[in-house]
Design a protein around this motif. Structure first.
Motif, PDB file in Angstrom:
ATOM      1  N   SER A  25       0.843  -1.196   0.000  1.00 48.05           N
ATOM      2  CA  SER A  25       0.000   0.000   0.000  1.00 48.05           C
ATOM      3  C   SER A  25       0.874   1.240   0.000  1.00 48.05           C
ATOM      4  N   GLY A  26       0.278   2.370  -0.266  1.00 53.99           N
ATOM      5  CA  GLY A  26       1.010   3.628  -0.188  1.00 53.99           C
ATOM      6  C   GLY A  26       1.584   4.060  -1.527  1.00 53.99           C
ATOM      7  N   ARG A  27       2.077   5.309  -1.536  1.00 52.70           N
ATOM      8  CA  ARG A  27       2.577   5.885  -2.783  1.00 52.70           C
ATOM      9  C   ARG A  27       4.090   5.971  -2.835  1.00 52.70           C
ATOM     10  N   THR A  28       4.767   5.383  -1.827  1.00 51.60           N
ATOM     11  CA  THR A  28       6.225   5.501  -1.778  1.00 51.60           C
ATOM     12  C   THR A  28       6.922   4.157  -1.890  1.00 51.60           C
ATOM     13  N   ASN A  77       3.338  -1.255  -7.465  1.00 53.80           N
ATOM     14  CA  ASN A  77       3.550  -1.420  -6.018  1.00 53.80           C
ATOM     15  C   ASN A  77       3.611  -2.894  -5.617  1.00 53.80           C
TER      16      ASN A  77
END
Length: 126
Positions: A25-28, A77
């Motif tokens: 998960s997440g954008r990084t 991702n």
């Protein structure tokens, strides 16, 4: 922090193949080095494979070199572990792990990682 979810485990005969996936998960995601570990019953968790945040550097345990391949798709991702020529001794719960890292760095120790998935069972029958 990043949340990790493994999938792709199952029962396979010796000599067969499986591909594990680890969705983050997440954008990084691209800021994290990724690793795969495994733990067999009664044994400690051990390093299997690791990959740098950009995917350009990898490392493998001697026991899986030439049979397993770690990769990642930062646009999706997701990290992967392609497992070929599986052996009964590969039977274990497989975990993916993530840690924020500098470019080109591969982490191989359990203590280096601070984000873990729940694990997926891989069983290889003889």
């Amino acid at each position: 922090q990043v949340q990790l979810v493994e999938s792709g485990g199952g029962l396979v005969q010796a000599g067969g193949s499986l591909r594990l996936s680890c969705a983050a998960s997440g954008r990084t995601f691209s800021a994290y080095a990724m690793g795969w570990f495994r733990q067999a019953p009664g044994k400690e968790r051990e390093f299997v494979a690791g990959i740098s945040r950009g995917g350009g550097s990898t490392s493998y345990a001697d026991s899986v070199k030439g049979r397993f391949t770690i990769s990642r798709d930062n646009a999706k991702n997701t990290a992967y572990l392609q497992m070929n020529t599986l052996k009964p001794e590969d039977t274990a719960v497989y975990y993916c792990a993530a840690v924020r890292s500098m470019p080109a760095v591969v982490r191989t120790s359990t203590s280096s990682y601070d984000n873990w998935g729940q694990g997926t069972q891989v069983t290889v029958s003889s």
